[in-house]
Design a protein around this motif. Structure first.
Motif, mmCIF file in Angstrom:
data_model
loop_
_atom_site.group_PDB
_atom_site.id
_atom_site.type_symbol
_atom_site.label_atom_id
_atom_site.label_comp_id
_atom_site.label_asym_id
_atom_site.label_seq_id
_atom_site.Cartn_x
_atom_site.Cartn_y
_atom_site.Cartn_z
ATOM 1 N N ASN A 1 0.832 -1.195 0.000
ATOM 2 C CA ASN A 1 0.000 0.000 0.000
ATOM 3 C C ASN A 1 0.873 1.254 0.000
ATOM 4 O O ASN A 1 0.818 2.064 0.931
ATOM 5 N N PRO A 2 1.669 1.452 -1.042
ATOM 6 C CA PRO A 2 2.602 2.576 -1.036
ATOM 7 C C PRO A 2 1.925 3.942 -1.019
ATOM 8 O O PRO A 2 2.472 4.890 -0.462
ATOM 9 N N GLU A 3 0.718 4.057 -1.589
ATOM 10 C CA GLU A 3 0.044 5.357 -1.596
ATOM 11 C C GLU A 3 -0.283 5.814 -0.186
ATOM 12 O O GLU A 3 -0.065 6.961 0.186
ATOM 13 N N MET A 4 -0.848 4.900 0.616
ATOM 14 C CA MET A 4 -1.225 5.257 1.987
ATOM 15 C C MET A 4 0.017 5.486 2.834
ATOM 16 O O MET A 4 0.048 6.403 3.666
ATOM 17 N N GLU A 5 1.042 4.679 2.629
ATOM 18 C CA GLU A 5 2.278 4.880 3.377
ATOM 19 C C GLU A 5 2.899 6.235 3.031
ATOM 20 O O GLU A 5 3.430 6.925 3.894
ATOM 21 N N SER A 6 2.815 6.631 1.767
ATOM 22 C CA SER A 6 3.311 7.944 1.354
ATOM 23 C C SER A 6 2.523 9.053 2.039
ATOM 24 O O SER A 6 3.091 10.016 2.559
ATOM 25 N N PHE A 7 1.176 8.917 2.034
ATOM 26 C CA PHE A 7 0.344 9.906 2.714
ATOM 27 C C PHE A 7 0.733 10.013 4.184
ATOM 28 O O PHE A 7 0.936 11.114 4.706
ATOM 29 N N ASN A 8 0.816 8.877 4.869
ATOM 30 C CA ASN A 8 1.151 8.896 6.295
ATOM 31 C C ASN A 8 2.493 9.575 6.543
ATOM 32 O O ASN A 8 2.629 10.391 7.456
ATOM 33 N N GLY A 9 3.479 9.248 5.721
ATOM 34 C CA GLY A 9 4.802 9.855 5.883
ATOM 35 C C GLY A 9 4.779 11.355 5.681
ATOM 36 O O GLY A 9 5.341 12.111 6.481
ATOM 37 N N HIS A 10 4.125 11.807 4.613
ATOM 38 C CA HIS A 10 4.040 13.249 4.357
ATOM 39 C C HIS A 10 3.239 13.962 5.449
ATOM 40 O O HIS A 10 3.633 15.016 5.922
ATOM 41 N N PHE A 11 2.114 13.376 5.813
ATOM 42 C CA PHE A 11 1.239 14.012 6.805
ATOM 43 C C PHE A 11 1.971 14.173 8.135
ATOM 44 O O PHE A 11 1.962 15.251 8.734
ATOM 45 N N LYS A 12 2.614 13.104 8.584
ATOM 46 C CA LYS A 12 3.326 13.173 9.863
ATOM 47 C C LYS A 12 4.535 14.093 9.771
ATOM 48 O O LYS A 12 4.807 14.860 10.692
ATOM 49 N N GLY A 13 5.251 14.033 8.659
ATOM 50 C CA GLY A 13 6.444 14.870 8.507
ATOM 51 C C GLY A 13 6.113 16.349 8.438
ATOM 52 O O GLY A 13 6.737 17.178 9.112
#
Length: 132
Positions: A65-77
């Motif tokens: 699920n790279p899209e959701m992992e990308s979202f989580n990383g950007h959102f948290k960062g």
């Protein structure tokens, strides 16, 4: 922590958003990991039986699920310092709500032609309605 009640409350908010945007969710595929929150009876009964969704489970964890992992990383960062500055749970909820609003209505995303997600949805709908 694994919390089915929290996941179900989040799902109710998603459904509210879909209804507000006139997006039918019955029949959608929900993809997630195999955490006990998402494999237990309460979660699966709600999504499958009550809401009419289909479910897909990750076989290889985050790699599926790279899209959701990308979202989580950007959102948290991007929100890290703001999240740390919150003095209470109420403050934190307000910061998260503001960041989600920004993320969906103002922040431009390179993967969708440098427009915010809600703009992209509106444009895509217009194209579908016009048959283009």
């Amino acid at each position: 922590s694994a919390d089915t009640t929290l996941a179900l409350r989040a799902w109710e908010r998603v459904k509210d958003t879909f209804r507000r945007l006139h997006i039918p969710y019955a029949g959608m595929i929900v993809h997630h990991d195999r955490d006990s929150v998402f494999t237990g009876y309460r979660w699966t009964a709600q999504l499958l039986l009550e809401d009419g969704l289909q479910m897909s489970y990750a076989l290889r964890g985050a790699k599926d699920n790279p899209e959701m992992e990308s979202f989580n990383g950007h959102f948290k960062g991007e929100g890290h310092s703001l999240f740390l500055e919150a003095r209470s749970m109420t403050d934190l909820k307000a910061v998260v709500a503001q960041r989600m609003d920004y993320y969906n209505t103002e922040r431009r995303h390179s993967s969708i032609d440098y427009v915010p997600p809600l703009t992209y949805i509106k444009l895509a709908r217009r194209e579908l309605e016009n048959g283009t």
